[in-house]
Design a protein around this motif. Structure first.
Motif, PDB file in Angstrom:
ATOM      1  N   ALA A 216       0.825  -1.207   0.000  1.00 46.51           N
ATOM      2  CA  ALA A 216       0.000   0.000   0.000  1.00 46.51           C
ATOM      3  C   ALA A 216       0.861   1.260   0.000  1.00 46.51           C
ATOM      4  O   ALA A 216       0.590   2.214  -0.738  1.00 46.51           O
ATOM      5  N   ARG A 217       1.917   1.264   0.805  1.00 42.19           N
ATOM      6  CA  ARG A 217       2.769   2.452   0.871  1.00 42.19           C
ATOM      7  C   ARG A 217       3.482   2.698  -0.458  1.00 42.19           C
ATOM      8  O   ARG A 217       3.617   3.852  -0.891  1.00 42.19           O
ATOM      9  N   VAL A 218       3.924   1.636  -1.111  1.00 42.95           N
ATOM     10  CA  VAL A 218       4.601   1.789  -2.400  1.00 42.95           C
ATOM     11  C   VAL A 218       3.636   2.333  -3.450  1.00 42.95           C
ATOM     12  O   VAL A 218       3.988   3.201  -4.255  1.00 42.95           O
ATOM     13  N   LYS A 219       2.408   1.850  -3.446  1.00 48.95           N
ATOM     14  CA  LYS A 219       1.414   2.343  -4.413  1.00 48.95           C
ATOM     15  C   LYS A 219       1.104   3.816  -4.166  1.00 48.95           C
ATOM     16  O   LYS A 219       0.955   4.597  -5.122  1.00 48.95           O
ATOM     17  N   ILE A 220       0.985   4.205  -2.903  1.00 50.58           N
ATOM     18  CA  ILE A 220       0.725   5.611  -2.596  1.00 50.58           C
ATOM     19  C   ILE A 220       1.896   6.476  -3.045  1.00 50.58           C
ATOM     20  O   ILE A 220       1.709   7.564  -3.606  1.00 50.58           O
ATOM     21  N   ALA A 221       3.126   6.000  -2.810  1.00 52.16           N
ATOM     22  CA  ALA A 221       4.305   6.750  -3.246  1.00 52.16           C
ATOM     23  C   ALA A 221       4.344   6.887  -4.756  1.00 52.16           C
ATOM     24  O   ALA A 221       4.701   7.948  -5.288  1.00 52.16           O
ATOM     25  N   ALA A 222       3.959   5.837  -5.477  1.00 60.88           N
ATOM     26  CA  ALA A 222       3.929   5.905  -6.940  1.00 60.88           C
ATOM     27  C   ALA A 222       2.904   6.926  -7.410  1.00 60.88           C
ATOM     28  O   ALA A 222       3.158   7.711  -8.336  1.00 60.88           O
ATOM     29  N   PHE A 223       1.735   6.956  -6.777  1.00 62.27           N
ATOM     30  CA  PHE A 223       0.719   7.946  -7.132  1.00 62.27           C
ATOM     31  C   PHE A 223       1.217   9.356  -6.843  1.00 62.27           C
ATOM     32  O   PHE A 223       0.972  10.284  -7.615  1.00 62.27           O
ATOM     33  N   PHE A 224       1.908   9.522  -5.709  1.00 61.19           N
ATOM     34  CA  PHE A 224       2.408  10.846  -5.340  1.00 61.19           C
ATOM     35  C   PHE A 224       3.412  11.362  -6.376  1.00 61.19           C
ATOM     36  O   PHE A 224       3.292  12.494  -6.864  1.00 61.19           O
ATOM     37  N   VAL A 225       4.407  10.552  -6.716  1.00 61.79           N
ATOM     38  CA  VAL A 225       5.427  10.975  -7.682  1.00 61.79           C
ATOM     39  C   VAL A 225       4.801  11.213  -9.052  1.00 61.79           C
ATOM     40  O   VAL A 225       5.096  12.205  -9.729  1.00 61.79           O
ATOM     41  N   SER A 226       3.917  10.303  -9.460  1.00 60.76           N
ATOM     42  CA  SER A 226       3.284  10.430 -10.765  1.00 60.76           C
ATOM     43  C   SER A 226       2.445  11.705 -10.863  1.00 60.76           C
ATOM     44  O   SER A 226       2.549  12.467 -11.829  1.00 60.76           O
ATOM     45  N   ALA A 227       1.614  11.946  -9.847  1.00 66.09           N
ATOM     46  CA  ALA A 227       0.765  13.143  -9.859  1.00 66.09           C
ATOM     47  C   ALA A 227       1.591  14.417  -9.760  1.00 66.09           C
ATOM     48  O   ALA A 227       1.254  15.433 -10.385  1.00 66.09           O
ATOM     49  N   MET A 228       2.683  14.386  -8.998  1.00 65.29           N
ATOM     50  CA  MET A 228       3.511  15.579  -8.852  1.00 65.29           C
ATOM     51  C   MET A 228       4.160  15.948 -10.190  1.00 65.29           C
ATOM     52  O   MET A 228       4.173  17.125 -10.571  1.00 65.29           O
ATOM     53  N   LEU A 229       4.677  14.962 -10.915  1.00 68.92           N
ATOM     54  CA  LEU A 229       5.274  15.245 -12.227  1.00 68.92           C
ATOM     55  C   LEU A 229       4.224  15.752 -13.211  1.00 68.92           C
ATOM     56  O   LEU A 229       4.476  16.684 -13.988  1.00 68.92           O
ATOM     57  N   THR A 230       3.044  15.141 -13.181  1.00 73.94           N
ATOM     58  CA  THR A 230       1.981  15.574 -14.095  1.00 73.94           C
ATOM     59  C   THR A 230       1.486  16.967 -13.729  1.00 73.94           C
ATOM     60  O   THR A 230       1.183  17.777 -14.611  1.00 73.94           O
ATOM     61  N   GLY A 231       1.375  17.266 -12.430  1.00 72.11           N
ATOM     62  CA  GLY A 231       0.996  18.620 -12.022  1.00 72.11           C
ATOM     63  C   GLY A 231       2.029  19.646 -12.418  1.00 72.11           C
ATOM     64  O   GLY A 231       1.690  20.777 -12.796  1.00 72.11           O
ATOM     65  N   LEU A 232       3.300  19.279 -12.345  1.00 75.91           N
ATOM     66  CA  LEU A 232       4.365  20.166 -12.810  1.00 75.91           C
ATOM     67  C   LEU A 232       4.218  20.446 -14.303  1.00 75.91           C
ATOM     68  O   LEU A 232       4.373  21.588 -14.759  1.00 75.91           O
ATOM     69  N   ALA A 233       3.883  19.406 -15.063  1.00 79.96           N
ATOM     70  CA  ALA A 233       3.641  19.594 -16.495  1.00 79.96           C
ATOM     71  C   ALA A 233       2.442  20.504 -16.739  1.00 79.96           C
ATOM     72  O   ALA A 233       2.441  21.334 -17.657  1.00 79.96           O
ATOM     73  N   GLY A 234       1.405  20.366 -15.908  1.00 78.28           N
ATOM     74  CA  GLY A 234       0.232  21.227 -16.059  1.00 78.28           C
ATOM     75  C   GLY A 234       0.547  22.687 -15.805  1.00 78.28           C
ATOM     76  O   GLY A 234       0.050  23.573 -16.513  1.00 78.28           O
ATOM     77  N   GLY A 235       1.384  22.966 -14.786  1.00 78.31           N
ATOM     78  CA  GLY A 235       1.773  24.353 -14.529  1.00 78.31           C
ATOM     79  C   GLY A 235       2.532  24.958 -15.687  1.00 78.31           C
ATOM     80  O   GLY A 235       2.319  26.128 -16.047  1.00 78.31           O
ATOM     81  N   LEU A 236       3.433  24.197 -16.308  1.00 78.88           N
ATOM     82  CA  LEU A 236       4.171  24.702 -17.471  1.00 78.88           C
ATOM     83  C   LEU A 236       3.268  24.827 -18.691  1.00 78.88           C
ATOM     84  O   LEU A 236       3.413  25.756 -19.488  1.00 78.88           O
ATOM     85  N   MET A 237       2.328  23.883 -18.828  1.00 81.00           N
ATOM     86  CA  MET A 237       1.411  23.937 -19.965  1.00 81.00           C
ATOM     87  C   MET A 237       0.540  25.182 -19.916  1.00 81.00           C
ATOM     88  O   MET A 237       0.169  25.738 -20.967  1.00 81.00           O
ATOM     89  N   ALA A 238       0.188  25.639 -18.724  1.00 80.05           N
ATOM     90  CA  ALA A 238      -0.681  26.809 -18.597  1.00 80.05           C
ATOM     91  C   ALA A 238      -0.075  28.022 -19.298  1.00 80.05           C
ATOM     92  O   ALA A 238      -0.790  28.809 -19.937  1.00 80.05           O
ATOM     93  N   HIS A 239       1.247  28.196 -19.201  1.00 81.34           N
ATOM     94  CA  HIS A 239       1.886  29.356 -19.833  1.00 81.34           C
ATOM     95  C   HIS A 239       1.884  29.237 -21.348  1.00 81.34           C
ATOM     96  O   HIS A 239       1.927  30.251 -22.053  1.00 81.34           O
ATOM     97  N   LEU A 240       1.839  28.013 -21.865  1.00 81.38           N
ATOM     98  CA  LEU A 240       1.808  27.837 -23.311  1.00 81.38           C
ATOM     99  C   LEU A 240       0.414  28.013 -23.876  1.00 81.38           C
ATOM    100  O   LEU A 240       0.243  28.346 -25.043  1.00 81.38           O
ATOM    101  N   LEU A 241      -0.611  27.788 -23.032  1.00 85.22           N
ATOM    102  CA  LEU A 241      -1.994  27.943 -23.479  1.00 85.22           C
ATOM    103  C   LEU A 241      -2.506  29.368 -23.286  1.00 85.22           C
ATOM    104  O   LEU A 241      -3.475  29.771 -23.950  1.00 85.22           O
ATOM    105  N   PHE A 242      -1.913  30.123 -22.351  1.00 82.51           N
ATOM    106  CA  PHE A 242      -2.279  31.511 -22.049  1.00 82.51           C
ATOM    107  C   PHE A 242      -3.649  31.642 -21.388  1.00 82.51           C
ATOM    108  O   PHE A 242      -3.878  32.562 -20.624  1.00 82.51           O
ATOM    109  N   TYR A 243      -4.568  30.747 -21.695  1.00 83.65           N
ATOM    110  CA  TYR A 243      -5.926  30.812 -21.148  1.00 83.65           C
ATOM    111  C   TYR A 243      -6.405  29.379 -20.953  1.00 83.65           C
ATOM    112  O   TYR A 243      -6.390  28.584 -21.890  1.00 83.65           O
TER     113      TYR A 243
END
Length: 358
Positions: A216-243
């Motif tokens: 269970a702990r390993v699965k939660i850690a995988a979700f955390f790392v995966s979501a954090m990288l994807t959220g980082l991509a979303g923050g950078l994508m916002a500047h490319l979309l402007f809106y």
């Protein structure tokens, strides 16, 4: 065929042990650094979007490829990262703080989802993540006081330490640096104990549990790392979309991310890069096919989703190793020619099928 003769223990932990791989990576880096000098600013912007998809695909690869958990709703973390980053910038928070904060928030939400889904497998986890994506899209659309609702939200300009990066080439180099750092981080994570635990859980939960791994702990850690990288991509994508608007991070985007991982090659960092190339080129190819197809077919609603699903099914059936797997076969053919054997890559199940803990 190239033979590796190891002369010291450090060669066991080298990221690029084969000389040919080092040369290809150096060539790709040189080309990436020189790209803004060789192409028009429009294509530099397209390359920036391509880099963002590499980062998002890398995040999903950690979940699907390295820990064996499926997700049909990863676009929700893109939306969380994009909206959180934009709202914080609008409140006057500096870029160097708002982007990590957005990634951290996406990671914490992902860990909460992972905690709830740690007992689920296969179809049930797919439905749970899909429902999560729908819930997040609905919240973004209804929380008008913060997100602007379905009218959307304007993204503040990108500025680092008071210097506004308004030119496409400036944003490109910033995104390139972030993506390279994350690739390096994931490559090291997969060699660390936590990454090896993820791979062990992916291959066999029973075997991993017998070795003392907390599933269970390993699965939660995988979700955390995966979501954090994807959220980082979303923050950078916002500047490319402007809106940004909630529709931008809907189910279609989740299908695109899933397509990227499956087509690129599950379980490899290079597969995320190949998959990003594919999903970047695919919309252009679909638009070209619409122009060639008769109106009765070109105007059909849902044509893009149908093609996404069809491509995923075809790759799962005929090339489960993805584009990267095909590249390995082609490379081995030239390395061993004329001694190449057709039975070298016999199709087999990728992961060990064992009884899973409930």
């Amino acid at each position: 065929m190239q033979i590796l003769f190891k002369t010291h223990y450090d060669q066991d932990i080298d990221h690029l042990a084969i000389r040919g791989e080092r040369l290809r990576i150096l060539g790709a880096l040189a080309l990436a650094l020189a790209a803004p000098l060789l192409i028009d600013s429009y294509f530099v912007g397209e390359l920036s979007i391509f880099l963002v998809y590499i980062l998002a695909g890398l995040g999903l690869m950690v979940l699907i490829g390295f820990s064996g958990q499926v997700s049909f709703g990863h676009s929700a973390f893109l939306g969380i990262g994009a909206y959180c980053h934009s709202v914080l910038l609008g409140q006057g928070v500096p870029f160097v703080l708002s982007l990590p904060a957005a990634a951290l928030l996406a990671g914490l939400v992902g860990a909460a989802l992972g905690r709830a889904a740690s007992k689920m497998h296969g179809f049930y986890m797919a439905i749970a993540t899909l429902a999560f994506a729908i819930v997040v899209e609905t919240i973004l659309g209804e929380w008008t006081g913060v997100t602007g609702g379905h009218m959307g939200l304007e993204v503040p300009p990108l500025a680092v330490f008071g210097v506004e990066l308004g030119e496409p080439w400036q944003q490109y180099y910033l995104i390139l640096a972030v993506v390279l750092f994350c690739i390096w981080g994931v490559a090291n994570l997969m060699r660390a104990p936590k990454g090896r635990m993820m791979i062990a859980v992916r291959d066999s939960e029973t075997s991993a549990r017998s070795l003392g791994v907390d599933i269970a702990r390993v699965k939660i850690a995988a979700f955390f790392v995966s979501a954090m990288l994807t959220g980082l991509a979303g923050g950078l994508m916002a500047h490319l979309l402007f809106y940004i608007s909630p529709d931008t991070f809907g189910i279609n985007e989740s299908l695109k991310l899933l397509l990227m991982v499956i087509v690129g090659g599950v379980g490899t960092i290079t597969g995320a890069i190949f998959g990003a190339v594919f999903v970047t080129v695919l919309p252009v190819a679909i638009a070209f096919l619409r122009d060639l197809a008769p109106p009765s077919l070109a105007d059909v609603a849902g044509l893009e989703q149908f093609l996404f699903g069809g491509i995923i099914a075809l790759f799962i059936i005929f090339e489960p190793a993805g584009i990267y797997g095909r590249w390995r076969k082609l490379r081995l053919f030239f390395e061993t020619y004329p001694y190449y054997k057709r039975a070298t890559f016999v199709r087999q199940k990728r992961y060990l099928k064992t009884e899973r803990f409930k």
